[in-house]
Motif scaffolding. Structure first.
Motif, PDB file in Angstrom:
ATOM      1  N   GLY A  53      34.385  30.219  48.643  1.00  0.00           N
ATOM      2  CA  GLY A  53      34.900  30.132  47.283  1.00  0.00           C
ATOM      3  C   GLY A  53      35.103  31.503  46.665  1.00  0.00           C
ATOM      4  O   GLY A  53      36.080  31.736  45.957  1.00  0.00           O
ATOM      5  N   MET A  54      34.197  32.427  46.943  1.00  0.00           N
ATOM      6  CA  MET A  54      34.302  33.738  46.321  1.00  0.00           C
ATOM      7  C   MET A  54      35.340  34.628  46.991  1.00  0.00           C
ATOM      8  O   MET A  54      36.107  35.302  46.319  1.00  0.00           O
ATOM      9  N   VAL A  55      35.372  34.653  48.334  1.00  0.00           N
ATOM     10  CA  VAL A  55      36.290  35.587  48.985  1.00  0.00           C
ATOM     11  C   VAL A  55      37.707  35.048  49.086  1.00  0.00           C
ATOM     12  O   VAL A  55      38.604  35.775  49.458  1.00  0.00           O
ATOM     13  N   THR A  56      37.919  33.783  48.805  1.00  0.00           N
ATOM     14  CA  THR A  56      39.283  33.293  48.871  1.00  0.00           C
ATOM     15  C   THR A  56      39.957  33.418  47.524  1.00  0.00           C
ATOM     16  O   THR A  56      41.087  32.999  47.360  1.00  0.00           O
ATOM     17  N   GLY A  57      39.276  34.001  46.603  1.00  0.00           N
ATOM     18  CA  GLY A  57      39.964  34.391  45.393  1.00  0.00           C
ATOM     19  C   GLY A  57      39.915  33.369  44.302  1.00  0.00           C
ATOM     20  O   GLY A  57      39.678  32.191  44.518  1.00  0.00           O
ATOM     21  N   SER A  58      40.103  33.861  43.133  1.00  0.00           N
ATOM     22  CA  SER A  58      40.062  33.007  41.976  1.00  0.00           C
ATOM     23  C   SER A  58      41.280  33.295  41.137  1.00  0.00           C
ATOM     24  O   SER A  58      41.555  34.444  40.786  1.00  0.00           O
ATOM     25  N   PHE A  59      42.032  32.272  40.866  1.00  0.00           N
ATOM     26  CA  PHE A  59      43.230  32.429  40.045  1.00  0.00           C
ATOM     27  C   PHE A  59      42.860  32.990  38.673  1.00  0.00           C
ATOM     28  O   PHE A  59      43.528  33.860  38.135  1.00  0.00           O
ATOM     29  N   ILE A  60      41.740  32.504  38.144  1.00  0.00           N
ATOM     30  CA  ILE A  60      41.351  32.909  36.791  1.00  0.00           C
ATOM     31  C   ILE A  60      41.012  34.397  36.746  1.00  0.00           C
ATOM     32  O   ILE A  60      41.469  35.124  35.859  1.00  0.00           O
ATOM     33  N   ILE A  61      40.237  34.849  37.725  1.00  0.00           N
ATOM     34  CA  ILE A  61      39.887  36.272  37.763  1.00  0.00           C
ATOM     35  C   ILE A  61      41.159  37.109  37.877  1.00  0.00           C
ATOM     36  O   ILE A  61      41.378  38.065  37.120  1.00  0.00           O
ATOM     37  N   ASP A  62      42.032  36.727  38.839  1.00  0.00           N
ATOM     38  CA  ASP A  62      43.251  37.506  39.045  1.00  0.00           C
ATOM     39  C   ASP A  62      44.149  37.464  37.817  1.00  0.00           C
ATOM     40  O   ASP A  62      44.770  38.460  37.458  1.00  0.00           O
ATOM     41  N   ALA A  63      44.211  36.307  37.162  1.00  0.00           N
ATOM     42  CA  ALA A  63      45.110  36.178  36.013  1.00  0.00           C
ATOM     43  C   ALA A  63      44.585  36.969  34.820  1.00  0.00           C
ATOM     44  O   ALA A  63      45.329  37.660  34.144  1.00  0.00           O
ATOM     45  N   ILE A  64      43.282  36.886  34.543  1.00  0.00           N
ATOM     46  CA  ILE A  64      42.746  37.529  33.343  1.00  0.00           C
ATOM     47  C   ILE A  64      42.594  39.031  33.532  1.00  0.00           C
ATOM     48  O   ILE A  64      42.921  39.814  32.640  1.00  0.00           O
ATOM     49  N   PHE A  65      42.098  39.456  34.715  1.00  0.00           N
ATOM     50  CA  PHE A  65      41.867  40.882  34.904  1.00  0.00           C
ATOM     51  C   PHE A  65      43.043  41.587  35.572  1.00  0.00           C
ATOM     52  O   PHE A  65      43.001  42.790  35.794  1.00  0.00           O
ATOM     53  N   GLY A  66      44.080  40.810  35.976  1.00  0.00           N
ATOM     54  CA  GLY A  66      45.235  41.415  36.625  1.00  0.00           C
ATOM     55  C   GLY A  66      44.869  42.171  37.878  1.00  0.00           C
ATOM     56  O   GLY A  66      45.371  43.261  38.154  1.00  0.00           O
ATOM     57  N   THR A  67      43.956  41.647  38.653  1.00  0.00           N
ATOM     58  CA  THR A  67      43.480  42.367  39.832  1.00  0.00           C
ATOM     59  C   THR A  67      44.440  42.273  41.004  1.00  0.00           C
ATOM     60  O   THR A  67      44.378  43.089  41.910  1.00  0.00           O
ATOM     61  N   GLY A  68      45.323  41.260  41.012  1.00  0.00           N
ATOM     62  CA  GLY A  68      46.297  41.153  42.089  1.00  0.00           C
ATOM     63  C   GLY A  68      45.756  40.612  43.390  1.00  0.00           C
ATOM     64  O   GLY A  68      46.245  40.952  44.471  1.00  0.00           O
ATOM     65  N   GLY A  69      44.766  39.781  43.347  1.00  0.00           N
ATOM     66  CA  GLY A  69      44.217  39.158  44.564  1.00  0.00           C
ATOM     67  C   GLY A  69      45.026  37.940  44.962  1.00  0.00           C
ATOM     68  O   GLY A  69      46.006  37.568  44.286  1.00  0.00           O
ATOM     69  N   ILE A  70      44.659  37.320  46.056  1.00  0.00           N
ATOM     70  CA  ILE A  70      45.473  36.215  46.566  1.00  0.00           C
ATOM     71  C   ILE A  70      45.356  34.950  45.721  1.00  0.00           C
ATOM     72  O   ILE A  70      46.197  34.071  45.825  1.00  0.00           O
ATOM     73  N   GLY A  71      44.315  34.836  44.910  1.00  0.00           N
ATOM     74  CA  GLY A  71      44.169  33.644  44.082  1.00  0.00           C
ATOM     75  C   GLY A  71      45.400  33.451  43.205  1.00  0.00           C
ATOM     76  O   GLY A  71      45.910  32.334  43.052  1.00  0.00           O
ATOM     77  N   TYR A  72      45.890  34.542  42.660  1.00  0.00           N
ATOM     78  CA  TYR A  72      47.057  34.505  41.790  1.00  0.00           C
ATOM     79  C   TYR A  72      48.298  34.054  42.565  1.00  0.00           C
ATOM     80  O   TYR A  72      49.043  33.190  42.122  1.00  0.00           O
ATOM     81  N   PHE A  73      48.475  34.658  43.757  1.00  0.00           N
ATOM     82  CA  PHE A  73      49.636  34.289  44.581  1.00  0.00           C
ATOM     83  C   PHE A  73      49.596  32.816  44.985  1.00  0.00           C
ATOM     84  O   PHE A  73      50.611  32.148  45.045  1.00  0.00           O
TER      85      PHE A  73
END
Lengths: 307, 604
Positions: free
Chosen positions: A243-263
């Motif tokens: 759950g943690m390493v496959t990314g979180s849409f919320i984290i990527d969306a709010i912090f703009g980190t650009g991880g795969i959760g957003y994609f």
């Protein structure tokens, strides 16, 4: 052990194939496609685009080409939405980011959660125990989409200590808030599991034997009680890690980190079949891998389990 | 001066519901080299007395009085000070050896811990001392055992490890809390012998906490009887057994069934028709074999070709040690597990292979009472609802009022008072719950009841009441019974005939008196000789019959030939020893004499 791993991989291959077919089929049956929009494209243009991506072929042919591409060239195909980028490019860009903050969050969750749970169990019904239980309940009820904006409000807007978003190649200032937001609820779950299983182990007969031997409490906890009380925690760690390493849409969306959760989430909205499938296979493989790691850990903790 | 001297000990537990007085003003003394038996039923405070002496009470316990070990006060010491004494001056072993050792630590490491804590012995010398004690408690292949994990050893072996570990620092006092209650009789006898040797050779004082008067008669020099946390009676073992003063002590002694008792169980009249005819029943389980690329299973033959019949109104006792297939056989008879082979004819009709729906009408007549009375009742149903349920199924014509009437009658019959109808199982005692289990099984007046260790979890006085109840019900309703127990004295008190099982095979079957007065098979003899008799004079004169080696694994193909080593066939043969009839109704499996078995069995 080696036999166990080989057996597991043998089962993993058909699992992945079924996962692949099922997700491919689900996406194909859903109405619409990557190139349908409010203003329909001219029929000729649409046909050209579909021919370019091979979407005019029969479904089984598309699936076959896709699988062959993965197996022969490790090629997950082009993205339909991001022009000139392949799925491989997207994973190569987003996955290291996700992996970085995911692994750190995982370690933080284990260390803080484990320590909190163990100390609460050792001092059951003390102020420390009540504090730990209170904190974990609070952390579990606070969703990360509430937590993340609060963090930004406090540390960026009020205190001005940390940048409010972005990744910047993974500088530590950019990692802190995503890690806190992502790890807190996992940390709370681990603490609660650890506390209850440690309490149960401390009541068991072999701990009574250890006390009757005259062992000091410290030795009893670390040498006799810790390992057996890890069992329920370990079975939670597998899914938690994935759950943690496959990314979180919320984290990527709010912090703009650009991880795969957003994609991943955007791919679903955009009908970006290839990105969707590529990430599904990636996540599926990771889930299978970490469940295997959990089983190996189980055998290490409990000598009764033979792999 | 006494080694351990307890004076006016009180133990209270503070709980939400107020204070529970577990031990009330108990005093006792133990001399070096003596064994004191502390006897009582559950809730008598016997364990808590010694948990207080070890400083092992739960955190909510409060103590007062005095516990002196070699003139030094134990009560009120800090945990650190107690840790110096525990394991060095006094050691304790517990009831359940299966859970008493840390599962993830090797046995050798757990033992060495004791030496690291309380002595300067380290390294090779420590290993040697551990090995030495493992040999002294008669653990075969002791060196290899030190490198094994607890689960790789049987219950009896683990209790020996516990004793070896407790004795490593040669403590002056060994506290044994029901050390043999969870073990088979032959293993119990070995453990008791071992403790007796420690007492005489090491001059160790032993506090033996038990509910079993037979164990006391075999082991103890002095006895103290406790009830509800209070002192009842104390004295030398001879005094207590030959001239008990208190009514409760007398009751304890008389409640205990004896294998040398003079009670009679009349034979069943030869005209009684056969109700159950079991022929060549086999039950095989697949056991997973670890390792290997492709997982494999091995067949475990839990029951291998058992035949017997049962007459109307007859009780057949089934005895044998753990793992001999008693319970599996019972479940196979009731078709709760499908037999792999053979037939179970109930009133002339074969039940094997019947579908669930065609079995159902027979279920009314075939009932079972289980070992753990609390766990076998639905915790969310009142006891009257549990008793009533079979009525709804099998007598749907009854109205609710009629059903409640039948339930009330049955509850009265089994000795449950009418005001208990709305109670839940957790509100009742073990004995009361077992009465519920019996009432539930009896409600449709079945023709066969299987009691699977039905009284094993109960205190002796309750056990005696339940046995009497079963006999009375049988006299009244005339049902047949299969009575399964590992306790030979209990089986003797209720059975007309007895069948002895060994690794899924009948080794001897005869009438109750033939089995106990004239046992033929060495296994039967060793079982009977291992049962302690609650009479110190009889105990002193009894001869134990010992068999070489440990109870083999049921997976071991040679295990069947343990009693016939002279004719042991080649590896891989499926042949089994045959049966011979030695007297009318007395069949025995072929075997060698005990001397020959000892001579022909390779020593480990």
């Amino acid at each position: 052990m080696l036999n166990f791993i080989i057996r597991r991989i043998a089962v993993a291959i058909p699992t992945l194939i079924i996962l692949l077919i099922a997700s491919f089929w689900l996406m194909q049956t859903a109405p619409g496609g990557p190139f349908t929009s409010e203003r329909p494209l001219p029929a000729q243009v649409l046909a050209n685009i579909e021919a370019k991506y091979g979407l005019d072929q029969p479904v089984y042919k598309q699936l076959w080409d896709y699988v062959v591409g993965i197996l022969t060239q490790f090629d997950f195909g082009p993205s339909y939405k991001y022009k000139d980028r392949s799925v491989n490019d997207i994973i190569a860009q987003g996955f290291p980011v996700t992996l970085t903050y995911g692994v750190i969050s995982f370690l933080v969750a284990i260390i803080v959660g484990g320590a909190l749970g163990i100390s609460a169990a050792i001092r059951q019904n003390s102020w420390l125990d009540y504090f730990a239980v209170g904190v974990t309940i609070g952390a579990q009820v606070l969703p990360n989409f509430v937590m993340a904006p609060i963090l930004i409000l406090v540390f960026t807007l009020w205190l001005g200590w940390l940048p409010g978003g972005g990744w910047n190649g993974g500088q530590w200032q950019h990692i802190i808030m995503p890690v806190i937001a992502l790890s807190t609820s996992y940390m709370a779950s681990i603490a609660r599991l650890m506390r209850s299983s440690m309490l149960e182990v401390l009541r068991s007969n072999f701990i009574r034997t250890a006390r009757a031997k005259g062992l000091p409490e410290r030795t009893i906890i670390w040498r006799h009680a810790l390992k057996p009380s890890l069992l329920p925690v370990v079975s939670y760690l597998g899914p938690a890690f994935v759950g943690m390493v496959t990314g979180s849409f919320i984290i990527d969306a709010i912090f703009g980190t650009g991880g795969i959760g957003y994609f991943y989430v955007n791919a679903a909205f955009n009908r970006d079949y290839a990105v969707m499938m590529g990430l599904t296979i990636l996540l599926g493989s990771m889930t299978i891998l970490f469940n295997m790691v959990v089983d190996i850990l189980y055998a290490w903790i409990d000598p009764k389990i033979r792999l | 001066m006494a080694l351990l001297s307890i004076r006016d000990l009180n133990v209270n537990f503070q709980s939400m519901d107020g204070t529970v007085e577990a031990v009330k003003s108990i005093s006792l003394d133990i001399e070096p080299g003596k064994c004191l038996g502390v006897v009582g039923e559950s809730g008598s405070g016997k364990s808590q007395t010694f948990m207080a002496a070890m400083g092992l009470l739960a955190p909510n316990a409060r103590t007062s009085g005095s516990v002196m070990l070699e003139g030094q006060e134990i009560l009120g010491r800090s945990q650190n000070e107690l840790n110096q004494i525990r394991g060095r001056d006094m050691s304790m072993i517990f009831q359940d050896p299966l859970t008493a050792l840390t599962p993830h630590m090797k046995i050798g490491i757990q033992m060495e811990e004791m030496l690291n804590l309380h002595s300067n012995i380290r390294g090779a010398e420590a290993k040697k001392l551990c090995l030495d004690w493992m040999n002294r408690v008669h653990i075969p292949e002791a060196r290899a055992r030190l490198g094994q994990y607890p689960h790789e050893l049987s219950g009896g072996m683990r209790q020996r490890v516990m004793i070896a570990m407790a004795m490593l620092n040669q403590p002056k006092l060994l506290i044994a809390d029901e050390p043999t209650t969870a073990l088979d009789v032959t293993v119990q006898a070995e453990i008791l012998d071992l403790m007796h040797t420690l007492k005489t050779e090491e001059n160790t004082a032993i506090a033996l906490i038990t509910h079993d008067m037979g164990v006391v008669a075999r082991m103890c020099d002095d006895v103290q009887v406790m009830r509800h946390g209070q002192f009842v009676e104390g004295g030398t073992t001879d005094q207590i057994f030959s001239n008990p003063q208190e009514a409760y002590t007398q009751e304890l002694l008389s409640a205990m069934p004896r294998i040398d008792g003079d009670d009679v169980r009349p034979d069943i009249s030869p005209d009684a028709g056969t109700v159950l005819d079991v022929t060549d029943v086999e039950v095989t389980f697949d056991v997973k074999k670890p390792g290997g690329l492709i997982p494999r299973t091995l067949p475990l033959r839990a029951v291998r070709g058992v035949s017997f019949d049962l007459a109307e109104g007859e009780t057949l006792g089934i005895v044998g040690e753990s793992g001999c297939g008693k319970s599996t056989l019972a479940r196979a008879v009731l078709q709760l597990i499908d037999p792999t082979q053979g037939s179970v004819a109930w009133l002339g009709r074969d039940l094997v292979g019947l579908s669930k729906s065609s079995l159902k009408p027979h279920r009314k007549d075939l009932q079972i009472v289980f070992q753990d009375p609390l766990a076998s009742l639905d915790p969310r149903m009142t006891i009257s609802a549990s008793i009533e349920e079979p009525l709804k199924e099998f007598q749907p014509g009854l109205t609710r009022t009629q059903r409640l009437e039948v339930v009330a009658d049955m509850m009265e019959r089994v000795g449950l008072s009418a005001n208990m109808i709305n109670r839940y199982p957790h509100e009742l005692s073990g004995g009361q719950n077992q009465r519920v289990g019996i009432a539930r099984a009896m409600i449709n007046k079945p023709r066969l009841i299987i009691c699977d260790e039905a009284v094993s979890a109960l205190d002796v006085s309750i056990q005696a009441q339940i046995l009497t109840l079963l006999k009375d019900l049988q006299a009244e309703f005339g049902m047949s019974m299969l009575f399964i127990s590992h306790d030979l004295s209990v089986v003797r008190s209720i059975s007309n005939r007895i069948m002895v099982l060994y690794l899924g095979r009948v080794v001897e079957m005869a009438s109750r008196d033939q089995i106990f007065d004239d046992p033929k098979h060495p296994y039967t003899m060793s079982l009977i000789s291992a049962v302690p008799v609650p009479d110190p004079k009889v105990e002193a004169s009894r001869q134990r019959i010992r068999l070489p080696g440990e109870l083999p694994s049921p997976m071991d193909p040679g295990a069947m030939w343990r009693f016939l080593p002279s004719r042991k066939p080649e590896e891989g043969s499926v042949e089994m020893p045959g049966m011979t009839q030695v007297a009318p109704g007395h069949v025995v499996q072929e075997h060698d004499s005990i001397e020959d078995i000892h001579r022909l069995t390779p020593q480990a």
